[in-house]
Design an enzyme around this catalytic site. Structure first.
Site, PDB file in Angstrom:
ATOM      1  CG  LEU A  23      -1.774  -1.224   1.454  1.00  0.00           C
ATOM      2  CD1 LEU A  23      -2.847  -0.924   2.494  1.00  0.00           C
ATOM      3  CD2 LEU A  23      -2.397  -1.721   0.158  1.00  0.00           C
ATOM      4  NE  ARG A  30       1.171  11.768   9.534  1.00  0.00           N
ATOM      5  CZ  ARG A  30       0.973  10.613  10.156  1.00  0.00           C
ATOM      6  NH1 ARG A  30       1.259  10.484  11.431  1.00  0.00           N
ATOM      7  NH2 ARG A  30       0.486   9.579   9.493  1.00  0.00           N
ATOM      8  CG  ASN A 402      38.523  19.090 -21.584  1.00  0.00           C
ATOM      9  OD1 ASN A 402      38.571  20.240 -21.135  1.00  0.00           O
ATOM     10  ND2 ASN A 402      37.662  18.196 -21.148  1.00  0.00           N
ATOM     11  CB  ALA A 439      58.008  25.207 -16.145  1.00  0.00           C
TER      12      ALA A 439
HETATM   13  C1  UD1 Z   1      -2.189   2.537   9.728  1.00  0.00           C
HETATM   14  C2  UD1 Z   1      -3.193   1.650  10.478  1.00  0.00           C
HETATM   15  C3  UD1 Z   1      -2.871   1.681  11.957  1.00  0.00           C
HETATM   16  C4  UD1 Z   1      -1.450   1.242  12.187  1.00  0.00           C
HETATM   17  C5  UD1 Z   1      -0.474   2.076  11.341  1.00  0.00           C
HETATM   18  C6  UD1 Z   1       0.922   1.466  11.411  1.00  0.00           C
HETATM   19  C7  UD1 Z   1      -5.299   1.730   9.231  1.00  0.00           C
HETATM   20  C8  UD1 Z   1      -6.672   2.264   9.171  1.00  0.00           C
HETATM   21  N1  UD1 Z   1      -4.529   2.122  10.239  1.00  0.00           N
HETATM   22  O1  UD1 Z   1      -2.384   3.886  10.163  1.00  0.00           O
HETATM   23  O2  UD1 Z   1      -3.742   0.819  12.676  1.00  0.00           O
HETATM   24  O3  UD1 Z   1      -1.118   1.341  13.564  1.00  0.00           O
HETATM   25  O4  UD1 Z   1      -0.863   2.086   9.962  1.00  0.00           O
HETATM   26  O5  UD1 Z   1       1.854   2.208  10.670  1.00  0.00           O
HETATM   27  O6  UD1 Z   1      -4.935   0.936   8.391  1.00  0.00           O
HETATM   28  N2  UD1 Z   1      -2.542   4.007   1.888  1.00  0.00           N
HETATM   29  C9  UD1 Z   1      -3.029   3.770   0.624  1.00  0.00           C
HETATM   30  N3  UD1 Z   1      -4.295   4.159   0.310  1.00  0.00           N
HETATM   31  C10 UD1 Z   1      -5.118   4.763   1.206  1.00  0.00           C
HETATM   32  C11 UD1 Z   1      -4.620   5.004   2.496  1.00  0.00           C
HETATM   33  C12 UD1 Z   1      -3.340   4.611   2.822  1.00  0.00           C
HETATM   34  O7  UD1 Z   1      -2.339   3.213  -0.218  1.00  0.00           O
HETATM   35  O8  UD1 Z   1      -6.263   5.072   0.829  1.00  0.00           O
HETATM   36  C13 UD1 Z   1      -1.171   3.589   2.215  1.00  0.00           C
HETATM   37  C14 UD1 Z   1      -0.257   4.750   2.589  1.00  0.00           C
HETATM   38  O9  UD1 Z   1       0.412   5.257   1.470  1.00  0.00           O
HETATM   39  C15 UD1 Z   1       0.690   4.100   3.585  1.00  0.00           C
HETATM   40  C16 UD1 Z   1      -0.138   2.980   4.208  1.00  0.00           C
HETATM   41  O10 UD1 Z   1      -1.215   2.745   3.333  1.00  0.00           O
HETATM   42  O11 UD1 Z   1       1.821   3.532   2.953  1.00  0.00           O
HETATM   43  C17 UD1 Z   1      -0.646   3.342   5.594  1.00  0.00           C
HETATM   44  O12 UD1 Z   1      -1.453   4.482   5.533  1.00  0.00           O
HETATM   45  P1  UD1 Z   1      -1.372   5.624   6.624  1.00  0.00           P
HETATM   46  O13 UD1 Z   1      -2.334   6.690   6.241  1.00  0.00           O
HETATM   47  O14 UD1 Z   1       0.022   6.017   6.850  1.00  0.00           O
HETATM   48  O15 UD1 Z   1      -1.967   4.837   7.888  1.00  0.00           O
HETATM   49  P2  UD1 Z   1      -1.716   5.175   9.403  1.00  0.00           P
HETATM   50  O16 UD1 Z   1      -2.546   6.347   9.802  1.00  0.00           O
HETATM   51  O17 UD1 Z   1      -0.263   5.247   9.645  1.00  0.00           O
HETATM   52 CA    CA Z   2       1.782   5.446   8.319  1.00  0.00          CA
END
Ligand code: UD1
Ligand code: CA
Length: 481
Positions: A23, A30, A402, A439
């Site tokens: 994912l 952030r 060069n 030189a």
């Molecule tokens: C998520 C978990 C949380 C966990 C944490 C650990 C959920 C709802 N929450 O929160 O329980 O403790 O990770 O790091 O899953 N992403 C997508 N598509 C989306 C949303 C997110 O591809 O629609 C990807 C993001 O790019 C990222 C990953 O999923 O790589 C996690 O998403 P992020 O929004 O960072 O989740 P957290 O709030 O960190």
């Molecule tokens: Ca995250």
């Protein structure tokens, strides 16, 4: 609209029937960056590549990356590093949550994988052993296996809810958690292994009724608790560290670097292991010595017993056995022969090849320059598009001219030639074997073997000059009112 852009159906069936979803669609708010978080490098490798590498180690097939923000750029970075076709890309145009992303990723599978491993693009430090254990845990019981960790500061993570008998009952996101639930220190690392059939069913029925209005993947944990069961593998806080902001990015980079230096540090000396950067693709042989603030990038190789002094920065550079790089040498795509001595303050640009025992000293710049065994250019020199034979001495301040404003041209200096200080070699030009260039000479034509070449205006000495000038200025001062 979500759009599935490419699905590789022609891949051979993997032996272990393991598919992997990564994912990586989020923007990384952030990070406060114009660039997608997935493209930010850690030790020279884009963030998104870390989970891809783990998936490859586990022989997962297919490996499906769910991309969204700057999808084209992230895909390009993945192809550049892992080759075309290694990773199947699915686009999630709108980030509706981790559960939604998994739903899209599942649609790209071939419907014969048994187990699906879900990795997050922003969690780069997981070990292969941990992931292997997670997959095994899911397979042995047919359960949803989740990765959890005990954190001193669980803020921001989903909390793991257990029932009165200690079994996992679900995961609650920070924003949805009650005061009491926020006090739980066991968190969800966001990494799962599950039977594909369960994932399909569970993600098809997610609801966005939560604090963030998203389809939470974490909701599948409660579903599994009441059906196939949930198992867990515990990891350290360090291993599950996510990259959400720049501070976490550099702290993850430090951890990775410490691991690499720790490995090489068994047979090579690092004067200050905390103050060097060594990328994972670098190799360092026995008895090498690495000074403070040294940076070794890309396919750099440090030969046995070589010494890399403080402040050297080497990229894709090979250093031969026993060579010495004195402080603040910068080298890129260069090759330094065994026993060579370079720097301090030398700049070796791409295409530099120094033979054995060559000396290149301070404030010498080289580019596409080959120096044969034992040749020396010790001070203040530019050698570009140059081939130098063996045993040549290049005097201080020598410049190869060069570039004529349109094209680069070559200088050849043959074995045993002596180039006096402050010589300009206007390329294309060749200096023959054992020729001596006086030189201050400007070389504009080929020089024959063994001759003395000299271009010099005749020297004139003007008697009494200093006194005459002094007197003139003294008179001027006296005549001022
Ligand atoms: C998520 C978990 C949380 C966990 C944490 C650990 C959920 C709802 N929450 O929160 O329980 O403790 O990770 O790091 O899953 N992403 C997508 N598509 C989306 C949303 C997110 O591809 O629609 C990807 C993001 O790019 C990222 C990953 O999923 O790589 C996690 O998403 P992020 O929004 O960072 O989740 P957290 O709030 O960190
Ligand atoms: Ca995250």
């Amino acid at each position: 609209m979500d759009r599935r852009i490419r699905v590789n159906r022609g891949q051979p069936k993997a032996k272990n029937d393991l598919a992997c979803l990564i994912l990586a669609a989020g923007k990384g708010t952030r990070m406060y960056s114009k660039r997608a978080k997935m493209l930010h490098p850690i030790l020279g490798v884009p963030l998104v590549s870390y989970p891809v590498e783990r998936a490859l180690e586990l022989c997962a097939s297919p490996i499906v990356a769910v991309l969204g923000f700057q999808r084209a750029e992230v895909e390009k970075a993945v192809i550049a590093r892992h080759g075309q076709g290694t990773v199947t890309v699915v686009e999630q145009a709108e980030q509706k949550g981790t559960g939604h992303a998994v739903g899209l990723g599942l649609a790209a599978l071939r419907r014969r994988e048994e187990t699906v491993l879900i990795l997050y693009g922003d969690v780069p430090l997981l070990s292969r052993e941990t992931l292997t254990a997670l997959v095994k845990r899911s397979r042995s019981g047919g359960t949803l296996a989740i990765l959890t960790a005990e954190l001193a500061d669980p803020h921001g993570y989903g909390r793991v809810i257990r029932d009165s008998r200690g079994r996992i009952a679900g995961v609650v996101e920070e924003k949805d958690a009650s005061e009491e639930q926020r006090g739980i220190s066991e968190v969800n690392a966001g990494i799962y292994a599950a039977p594909a059939a369960f994932l399909r069913q569970a993600t098809a029925r997610l609801s966005p009724r939560n604090a963030q209005g998203e389809l939470y993947l974490t909701d599948i944990v409660a579903k599994a608790a009441s059906s196939i069961g949930v198992s867990s593998v515990n990891v350290s806080a360090e291993e599950m560290a996510g990259v959400n902001d720049r501070q976490q990015l550099v702290s993850v980079e430090k951890i990775l670097c410490r691991r690499i230096v720790g490995d090489f540090g068994k047979h090579a000396t690092f004067r200050d292991p905390e103050a060097v950067v060594v990328e994972a693709s670098v190799t360092i042989d026995q008895d090498a010595e690495i000074g403070r603030n040294v940076v070794l990038r890309g396919r750099t190789r440090i030969g046995a017993g070589a010494r890399i002094d403080d402040g050297c920065i080497l990229t894709d550079t090979e250093v031969g056995a026993g060579a010495t790089l004195q402080p603040y040498t910068v080298a890129t795509q260069s090759c330094i022969g065994p026993g060579a001595k370079v720097g301090p303050f030398a700049h070796l640009r791409p295409g530099t090849e120094l033979g054995p025992e060559v000396h290149v000293g301070n404030f010498v710049e080289t580019k596409k320059a080959r120096l044969g065994r034992g040749s020396k250019a010790n001070h203040l020199t530019y050698l570009g598009d140059t081939i130098i034979g063996e045993g040549v001495n290049v005097g201080a301040g020598t410049i190869t001219c060069n570039y004529n404003g349109y094209e680069k041209r070559q200088t050849i200096i043959e074995d045993g030639a002596f180039i006096g200080s402050d010589t300009q070699l206007v390329a294309p030009v060749r200096v023959g074997k054992r020729a001596v260039v006086a030189a201050g000479t400007t070389i504009t034509e080929d020089i024959r073997d063994g001759v003395l070449a000299i271009t010099r205006a005749p020297l004139k000495q003007v008697d009494g000059y200093a006194d005459r000038v002094a007197k003139r200025y003294a008179n001027k001062a006296a005549s001022k009112p």
